[in-house]
Design a protein around this motif. Structure first.
Motif, PDB file in Angstrom:
ATOM      1  N   ASN A  53       0.811  -1.220   0.000  1.00  0.00           N
ATOM      2  CA  ASN A  53       0.000   0.000   0.000  1.00  0.00           C
ATOM      3  C   ASN A  53       0.846   1.273   0.000  1.00  0.00           C
ATOM      4  O   ASN A  53       0.310   2.372  -0.117  1.00  0.00           O
ATOM      5  N   LEU A  54       2.155   1.110   0.180  1.00  0.00           N
ATOM      6  CA  LEU A  54       3.064   2.272   0.175  1.00  0.00           C
ATOM      7  C   LEU A  54       4.120   2.035  -0.923  1.00  0.00           C
ATOM      8  O   LEU A  54       5.298   1.801  -0.632  1.00  0.00           O
ATOM      9  N   PRO A  55       3.718   2.075  -2.188  1.00  0.00           N
ATOM     10  CA  PRO A  55       4.618   1.629  -3.272  1.00  0.00           C
ATOM     11  C   PRO A  55       5.859   2.496  -3.454  1.00  0.00           C
ATOM     12  O   PRO A  55       6.834   2.047  -4.053  1.00  0.00           O
ATOM     13  N   LYS A  56       5.844   3.732  -2.932  1.00  0.00           N
ATOM     14  CA  LYS A  56       7.015   4.621  -3.108  1.00  0.00           C
ATOM     15  C   LYS A  56       7.989   4.543  -1.928  1.00  0.00           C
ATOM     16  O   LYS A  56       8.957   5.294  -1.851  1.00  0.00           O
ATOM     17  N   LEU A  57       7.696   3.654  -0.981  1.00  0.00           N
ATOM     18  CA  LEU A  57       8.486   3.613   0.259  1.00  0.00           C
ATOM     19  C   LEU A  57       9.960   3.226   0.009  1.00  0.00           C
ATOM     20  O   LEU A  57      10.239   2.280  -0.711  1.00  0.00           O
ATOM     21  N   SER A  58      10.887   3.994   0.621  1.00  0.00           N
ATOM     22  CA  SER A  58      12.315   3.644   0.540  1.00  0.00           C
ATOM     23  C   SER A  58      12.808   3.069   1.857  1.00  0.00           C
ATOM     24  O   SER A  58      13.795   2.335   1.884  1.00  0.00           O
ATOM     25  N   ILE A  59      12.181   3.477   2.970  1.00  0.00           N
ATOM     26  CA  ILE A  59      12.735   3.078   4.265  1.00  0.00           C
ATOM     27  C   ILE A  59      11.651   2.916   5.329  1.00  0.00           C
ATOM     28  O   ILE A  59      10.705   3.718   5.412  1.00  0.00           O
ATOM     29  N   VAL A  60      11.810   1.860   6.134  1.00  0.00           N
ATOM     30  CA  VAL A  60      11.048   1.698   7.380  1.00  0.00           C
ATOM     31  C   VAL A  60      12.065   1.947   8.486  1.00  0.00           C
ATOM     32  O   VAL A  60      12.981   1.134   8.692  1.00  0.00           O
ATOM     33  N   ALA A  61      11.940   3.077   9.177  1.00  0.00           N
ATOM     34  CA  ALA A  61      12.901   3.424  10.236  1.00  0.00           C
ATOM     35  C   ALA A  61      12.238   3.119  11.576  1.00  0.00           C
ATOM     36  O   ALA A  61      11.602   3.979  12.189  1.00  0.00           O
ATOM     37  N   ASN A  62      12.405   1.863  12.016  1.00  0.00           N
ATOM     38  CA  ASN A  62      11.717   1.422  13.237  1.00  0.00           C
ATOM     39  C   ASN A  62      12.277   2.150  14.455  1.00  0.00           C
ATOM     40  O   ASN A  62      13.489   2.305  14.586  1.00  0.00           O
ATOM     41  N   CYS A  63      11.376   2.581  15.337  1.00  0.00           N
ATOM     42  CA  CYS A  63      11.836   3.309  16.528  1.00  0.00           C
ATOM     43  C   CYS A  63      11.987   2.314  17.691  1.00  0.00           C
ATOM     44  O   CYS A  63      11.276   2.368  18.693  1.00  0.00           O
ATOM     45  N   ALA A  64      12.922   1.386  17.539  1.00  0.00           N
ATOM     46  CA  ALA A  64      13.217   0.334  18.529  1.00  0.00           C
ATOM     47  C   ALA A  64      14.437  -0.420  18.021  1.00  0.00           C
ATOM     48  O   ALA A  64      14.739  -0.361  16.822  1.00  0.00           O
ATOM     49  N   VAL A  65      15.113  -1.154  18.915  1.00  0.00           N
ATOM     50  CA  VAL A  65      16.211  -1.995  18.422  1.00  0.00           C
ATOM     51  C   VAL A  65      15.646  -3.309  17.885  1.00  0.00           C
ATOM     52  O   VAL A  65      16.113  -3.830  16.869  1.00  0.00           O
ATOM     53  N   GLY A  66      14.599  -3.845  18.539  1.00  0.00           N
ATOM     54  CA  GLY A  66      13.923  -5.039  18.028  1.00  0.00           C
ATOM     55  C   GLY A  66      13.123  -4.643  16.790  1.00  0.00           C
ATOM     56  O   GLY A  66      12.591  -3.535  16.727  1.00  0.00           O
ATOM     57  N   TYR A  67      13.041  -5.547  15.821  1.00  0.00           N
ATOM     58  CA  TYR A  67      12.298  -5.197  14.598  1.00  0.00           C
ATOM     59  C   TYR A  67      11.393  -6.344  14.163  1.00  0.00           C
ATOM     60  O   TYR A  67      11.129  -6.535  12.985  1.00  0.00           O
ATOM     61  N   ASN A  68      10.914  -7.097  15.163  1.00  0.00           N
ATOM     62  CA  ASN A  68      10.022  -8.212  14.859  1.00  0.00           C
ATOM     63  C   ASN A  68       8.628  -7.742  14.440  1.00  0.00           C
ATOM     64  O   ASN A  68       7.779  -8.548  14.088  1.00  0.00           O
ATOM     65  N   ASN A  69       8.383  -6.418  14.478  1.00  0.00           N
ATOM     66  CA  ASN A  69       7.125  -5.869  13.962  1.00  0.00           C
ATOM     67  C   ASN A  69       7.232  -5.527  12.476  1.00  0.00           C
ATOM     68  O   ASN A  69       6.273  -5.010  11.894  1.00  0.00           O
ATOM     69  N   VAL A  70       8.388  -5.798  11.869  1.00  0.00           N
ATOM     70  CA  VAL A  70       8.583  -5.507  10.443  1.00  0.00           C
ATOM     71  C   VAL A  70       8.891  -6.810   9.715  1.00  0.00           C
ATOM     72  O   VAL A  70       9.737  -7.589  10.172  1.00  0.00           O
ATOM     73  N   THR A  83      15.640   0.037   9.186  1.00  0.00           N
ATOM     74  CA  THR A  83      16.642   0.442  10.190  1.00  0.00           C
ATOM     75  C   THR A  83      16.042   0.306  11.584  1.00  0.00           C
ATOM     76  O   THR A  83      14.819   0.244  11.744  1.00  0.00           O
ATOM     77  N   ASN A  84      16.924   0.244  12.585  1.00  0.00           N
ATOM     78  CA  ASN A  84      16.482   0.176  13.985  1.00  0.00           C
ATOM     79  C   ASN A  84      17.283   1.190  14.806  1.00  0.00           C
ATOM     80  O   ASN A  84      17.980   2.035  14.226  1.00  0.00           O
ATOM     81  N   THR A  85      17.186   1.114  16.121  1.00  0.00           N
ATOM     82  CA  THR A  85      17.867   2.119  16.962  1.00  0.00           C
ATOM     83  C   THR A  85      18.785   1.434  17.987  1.00  0.00           C
ATOM     84  O   THR A  85      18.576   1.557  19.193  1.00  0.00           O
ATOM     85  N   PRO A  86      19.815   0.709  17.513  1.00  0.00           N
ATOM     86  CA  PRO A  86      20.667  -0.022  18.465  1.00  0.00           C
ATOM     87  C   PRO A  86      21.547   0.907  19.291  1.00  0.00           C
ATOM     88  O   PRO A  86      21.838   2.030  18.882  1.00  0.00           O
ATOM     89  N   MET A 285      16.309   7.634  20.569  1.00  0.00           N
ATOM     90  CA  MET A 285      15.705   6.654  19.650  1.00  0.00           C
ATOM     91  C   MET A 285      14.963   7.370  18.515  1.00  0.00           C
ATOM     92  O   MET A 285      15.110   7.027  17.341  1.00  0.00           O
ATOM     93  N   ALA A 286      14.153   8.371  18.892  1.00  0.00           N
ATOM     94  CA  ALA A 286      13.384   9.109  17.879  1.00  0.00           C
ATOM     95  C   ALA A 286      14.341   9.835  16.923  1.00  0.00           C
ATOM     96  O   ALA A 286      14.144   9.839  15.698  1.00  0.00           O
ATOM     97  N   ALA A 287      15.420  10.410  17.483  1.00  0.00           N
ATOM     98  CA  ALA A 287      16.372  11.163  16.655  1.00  0.00           C
ATOM     99  C   ALA A 287      17.068  10.241  15.648  1.00  0.00           C
ATOM    100  O   ALA A 287      17.221  10.592  14.472  1.00  0.00           O
ATOM    101  N   ILE A 288      17.456   9.039  16.100  1.00  0.00           N
ATOM    102  CA  ILE A 288      18.143   8.113  15.174  1.00  0.00           C
ATOM    103  C   ILE A 288      17.205   7.663  14.064  1.00  0.00           C
ATOM    104  O   ILE A 288      17.586   7.574  12.900  1.00  0.00           O
ATOM    105  N   ALA A 289      15.952   7.396  14.436  1.00  0.00           N
ATOM    106  CA  ALA A 289      14.984   6.940  13.430  1.00  0.00           C
ATOM    107  C   ALA A 289      14.834   8.015  12.338  1.00  0.00           C
ATOM    108  O   ALA A 289      14.903   7.708  11.139  1.00  0.00           O
ATOM    109  N   VAL A 290      14.680   9.271  12.758  1.00  0.00           N
ATOM    110  CA  VAL A 290      14.499  10.351  11.781  1.00  0.00           C
ATOM    111  C   VAL A 290      15.798  10.578  10.992  1.00  0.00           C
ATOM    112  O   VAL A 290      15.772  10.797   9.777  1.00  0.00           O
TER     113      VAL A 290
END
Ligand code: NAP
Length: 308
Positions: A53-70, A83-86, A285-290
Motif C-alpha cells: 500500500n506504500l509503493p514509493k516507500l524507501s525506508i522503514v525506520a523502526n523506533c526500537a532496536v527489536g524489529y520483529n514488527n517488520v 533500520t532500527n535504533t541499536p 531513539m526518535a532522533a536516530i529513526a528520523v
C-alpha cells in the motif's frame, strides 16, 4: 513521510527541517499512499500488505532496536531499507533488567502491597524472605549489547556469570569473568536467568514447559527482550507449582493483553514494556529513526540498517 504521532514531543523542530511529515497516531491504520518513508512504533506491524500500500516507500525506520514488527523479508523483496535504533537504549534497558532482578529476588512488590494494605504488623524474622544474590549464578541468554550491559553490572553483587551466545565474547569474559556455556548448562545452572535474545522464528517459545523443567527449582526468570520468547501458560504453571521462584517481565506475547493465568500467577513482577523508557533514551531513539530517514532520502547509506 509518515511518523508515529507519539514521537512528536520527543523530537526538536530543528530535527525535522525540510521534512514533509504526516503524523500517524498509534490507533490509526497504516494508510495507502505515496509516502517515501515511515517511522513506526514497535506496536505497528509493517508487513507485505502495508508495503504494497506504500509503493514509493524507501525506508522503514523502526523506533526500537527489536524489529520483529517488520517483515524484513517482504521489505527486502521490495528493496525497502529497514533500520532500527541499536545502542542508545542499551544502558536504560540494562538498568530496568536489574530493577526486575532486585524486585523479584527481594520481593519488592509483595512488600509494597503489604505496607499499602495496612495489615503489616511490624518487623518479623521470617517475613518476605528473598534470594541473597552474593554467590548465586546469573545466566544471560543472549550476550549482545544489552545482555553484556546487564552482565557488567553483576560483579559488584558477587554473582557468578554464565552466558549463552552464538559467538564467544572474549572482551566481555575478561571484563566480568563470565563463562560461555551451552543452553542446557545455562538452564540448569542459573539461579537467575535473564533473556536478551531477539524475537525470531528460532527463538520463539524457547522458554516452554520442557525448558522450564530444566531450570533449577526456585530459580528466577527475567525477560526484558520480547514476549514471544516465552510460552506464557507454561511459565504461569511453573510459578503456580512453585518450580520457579519468581518471574520479572517487561514484555509479553500479545501486548497489551497478558495471559490471564500469568496475570494471576504468584511471585511475578509485571511491567508495561518500559525497558527503554527514560526521556534521554526515548529522545535518542526518535532522533536516530528520523536521521536514518534523512540519510536515505538524501541518497546516503542508512546509519543503522538491520542486517539479516
Ligand atoms: P543484540 O546486540 O543484537 O544481541 C542479541 C543477542 O542474541 C546476541 O548475543 C546474539 O548472539 C544472540 N542471538 C541472536 N539470535 C540468536 C539465536 N537464534 N540463537 C541464539 N542466540 C541468538 O541485541 P540487543 O541490542 O542486546 O537487544 C536484544 C533485544 O532486546 C532486542 O532484540 C529487543 O527485542 C529487546 N529490547 C527490549 C527493550 C524493552 O523495552 N524491554 C528495549 C530494548 C531492546 P551473537 O552475539 O552471537 O550474534
Amino acid at each position: 513521510m509518515l511518523v508515529a504521532a507519539e514521537l512528536k514531543n520527543l523530537l526538536e523542530p530543528s530535527q525535522l527541517t525540510d521534512l514533509d511529515i504526516t503524523w500517524l497516531g498509534a490507533d490509526q491504520p497504516t494508510p495507502r499512499g505515496e509516502w517515501v518513508a515511515i517511522v513506526p512504533l514497535l506496536t505497528r506491524w509493517v508487513g507485505g500488505t502495508e508495503l504494497k500500500n506504500l509503493p514509493k516507500l524507501s525506508i522503514v525506520a523502526n523506533c526500537a532496536v527489536g524489529y520483529n514488527n517488520v517483515d524484513v523479508v517482504a521489505a527486502e523483496m521490495r528493496k525497502v531499507i529497514v533500520t532500527n535504533t541499536p545502542g542508545v537504549l542499551t544502558e536504560a534497558t540494562a538498568d530496568l533488567t536489574w530493577a526486575l532482578i532486585l524486585a523479584t529476588a527481594r520481593r519488592l512488590t509483595e512488600g509494597v502491597d503489604l505496607v499499602r494494605s495496612g495489615t503489616w504488623t511490624g518487623w518479623q524474622p521470617e517475613q518476605l524472605l528473598g534470594l541473597e544474590l552474593r554467590g548465586r549464578t546469573l545466566g544471560l541468554f543472549g550476550a549482545g549489547r544489552i545482555g553484556q550491559a546487564v552482565g557488567r553490572r553483576a560483579p559488584p553483587f558477587g554473582l557468578r556469570l554464565l552466558y549463552t551466545a552464538r559467538t564467544p565474547k572474549p572482551e566481555f569474559e575478561r571484563e566480568t569473568g563470565a563463562l560461555r556455556v551451552d543452553a542446557s548448562e545455562l538452564l540448569g545452572e542459573s539461579d537467575i536467568l535473564s533473556l536478551h535474545l531477539p524475537a525470531s522464528p528460532e527463538t520463539k517459545g524457547m522458554i516452554n514447559g520442557e525448558t522450564l523443567t530444566r531450570m533449577k527449582r526456585g530459580a528466577i526468570l527475567i525477560n526484558t527482550s520480547r514476549g514471544d520468547l516465552i510460552r506464557e501458560e507454561a511459565l504461569a504453571q511453573a510459578l503456580e507449582l512453585g518450580h520457579l521462584g519468581a518471574a520479572g517481565l517487561d514484555v509479553y506475547t500479545n501486548e497489551p493483553t497478558i495471559h490471564p493465568r500469568l496475570l494471576a500467577a504468584p511471585r511475578t513482577v509485571l511491567l508495561p514494556h518500559i525497558g527503554s523508557a527514560t526521556e534521554e533514551t526515548r529522545r535518542k531513539m526518535a532522533a536516530i529513526a528520523v536521521a536514518n530517514v534523512q540519510a536515505v532520502l538524501s541518497g546516503k547509506p542508512p546509519l543503522t540498517p538491520v542486517f539479516r
